[in-house]
Scaffold this active site. Structure first.
Site, PDB file in Angstrom:
ATOM      1  N   ASP A  79     -33.319 -22.488  -4.888  1.00 29.12           N
ATOM      2  CA  ASP A  79     -34.627 -22.848  -5.446  1.00 29.12           C
ATOM      3  C   ASP A  79     -35.733 -21.967  -4.881  1.00 29.12           C
ATOM      4  O   ASP A  79     -35.589 -21.340  -3.825  1.00 29.12           O
ATOM      5  CB  ASP A  79     -34.934 -24.322  -5.184  1.00 29.12           C
ATOM      6  CG  ASP A  79     -34.954 -24.666  -3.691  1.00 29.12           C
ATOM      7  OD1 ASP A  79     -34.091 -24.146  -2.958  1.00 29.12           O
ATOM      8  OD2 ASP A  79     -35.817 -25.447  -3.264  1.00 29.12           O
ATOM      9  N   GLU A 139     -33.987 -26.613  -1.018  1.00 28.94           N
ATOM     10  CA  GLU A 139     -34.351 -26.260   0.354  1.00 28.94           C
ATOM     11  C   GLU A 139     -35.861 -26.287   0.531  1.00 28.94           C
ATOM     12  O   GLU A 139     -36.365 -26.698   1.579  1.00 28.94           O
ATOM     13  CB  GLU A 139     -33.795 -24.872   0.700  1.00 28.94           C
ATOM     14  CG  GLU A 139     -33.981 -24.464   2.156  1.00 28.94           C
ATOM     15  CD  GLU A 139     -35.308 -23.773   2.452  1.00 28.94           C
ATOM     16  OE1 GLU A 139     -35.652 -23.642   3.635  1.00 28.94           O
ATOM     17  OE2 GLU A 139     -36.027 -23.386   1.500  1.00 28.94           O
TER      18      GLU A 139
END
Length: 379
Positions: A79, A139
């Site tokens: 991400d 994350e």
């Protein structure tokens, strides 16, 4: 050989902001490994908004349905942080002066591309110990993907290389990250008659003074591997009050602390509660209530300088090993049993901004570093 820059161009073209599902990235990675004959497992969950998220684990060796035990796990999140509408070329990689620019170029799709490029060159028949490549979700919003893998006991690893932009300078230790929401509640009144109310803002101000004093006390517990070499505190947001002529009934703020790995992250929380208890006893807080809600409590990590994973990424490098103060997934890999190191191309100074870029030379050097680490640890 697949060039990491070529892979990075395709990766940047796939938007993968944390609020979105990362399935498109995971499926793209799977297509890379299919012709290589690698095996994969998916660990799916839904985030608090009901959006599907995937953690993908791939390995040249077969994996059964139980816990995966790896000698080496190379870990990268999929991400990115959001990008502004003004950054019209965010998902179009372009080169300028030896740098590749685009959203996620250094944080952390550059490292992801290097993982894939290094894997494409592996002679799997030479691997004597299990290698896993781990691609995580979320994350950037609290390492939720790594937390999920830990919660379901999906993975154990002896060593881990966690990708983050460090300009290829390996980090063997990192501070933790903790966050608490503190709400001070009083009683509203007309400001012409303040004795009829209890000011939440005045009470919060006294508490903030005490917290500033705590920050000074924490400086005495040093870990000289870091700069600054102690647990730091920060109050980054304060909210309160309704109007200029109203005694405020509520004031809230966010308290952040980054504990050194040799200190329990709960220490600050314990000291904070002692401060509140003392204020209630010494100052009298009748009509005032203080609530503390812990939002994150992530400990740090520390790997010995003589660890095999440290030696493997340092070999052939003239850089000195470092420590980091920003959050990574390394503490979660440490809780999965791994001696971890954080390393990757690009600089965090350009991440999370339209300036984000990664040096082409560092991409090539990273591929070499990963190939060497795999050979030393798994062959």
């Amino acid at each position: 050989m697949i060039l990491p820059g070529t892979l990075l161009r395709e990766l940047v073209a796939i938007p993968s902001v944390s609020s979105m599902s990362n399935r498109p990235v995971a499926e793209w990675i799977q297509r890379i490994f299919e012709p290589l004959g690698w095996h994969h497992r998916l660990f799916r969950y839904e985030d608090s908004a009901g959006v599907e998220k995937l953690n993908l684990v791939v390995s040249p060796q077969p994996m059964d349905d139980g816990r995966i035990d790896a000698e080496l796990a190379i870990v990268c999140h999929t991400d990115t942080v959001p990008f502004s509408a003004e950054w019209v070329e965010a998902t179009e990689l372009h080169e300028k002066d030896g740098m590749l620019h685009g959203c996620g170029a250094c944080d952390v799709k550059g490292f992801l591309a290097c993982m894939l490029a290094a894997a494409s060159e592996i002679k799997t028949e030479e691997l004597k110990k299990r290698l896993c490549l781990v691609f995580t979700s979320d994350e950037e919003v609290g390492c939720r993907g790594a937390r999920y893998l830990l919660s379901c006991d999906a993975l154990r690893a002896r060593y881990a290389i966690v990708g983050e932009p460090t300009s290829l300078v390996p980090a063997r230790a990192g501070k933790g990250y903790c966050l608490a929401s503190i709400k001070v509640m009083g009683r509203a009144a007309h400001s012409a008659f303040p004795e009829a109310g209890r000011s939440a803002i005045f009470a919060a101000a006294r508490l903030l003074q005490e917290i500033e004093g705590l920050a000074q006390v924490l400086m005495q517990d040093r870990n000289d591997a870091f700069l600054p070499p102690w647990t730091t505190l920060n109050v980054g947001e304060v909210r309160g009050g309704t109007a200029k002529n109203v005694v405020p009934a509520e004031c809230s703020f966010l308290l952040e602390w980054r504990p050194v790995p040799t200190q329990r992250p709960e220490v600050v929380l314990e000291r904070l509660r002692e401060i509140i208890d003392r204020m209630e006893t010494e100052q009298g807080l009748d009509g005032i209530e203080i609530q503390v809600e812990v939002l994150r409590m992530d400990e740090g990590f520390e790997t010995g300088v003589d660890s095999a994973v440290i030696r493997s990424v340092m070999r052939g490098s003239d850089s000195e090993i470092q420590t980091i103060a920003f959050g990574t997934e390394a503490p979660w890999l440490a809780r999965m049993g791994a001696e971890a190191v954080v390393v990757g191309p690009g600089s965090m100074l350009t991440a999370h901004s339209p300036r984000e870029c990664v040096p082409i030379a560092e991409l090539d050097a990273c591929v070499t570093m990963l190939r060497r680490a795999i050979a030393e640890i798994c062959c």
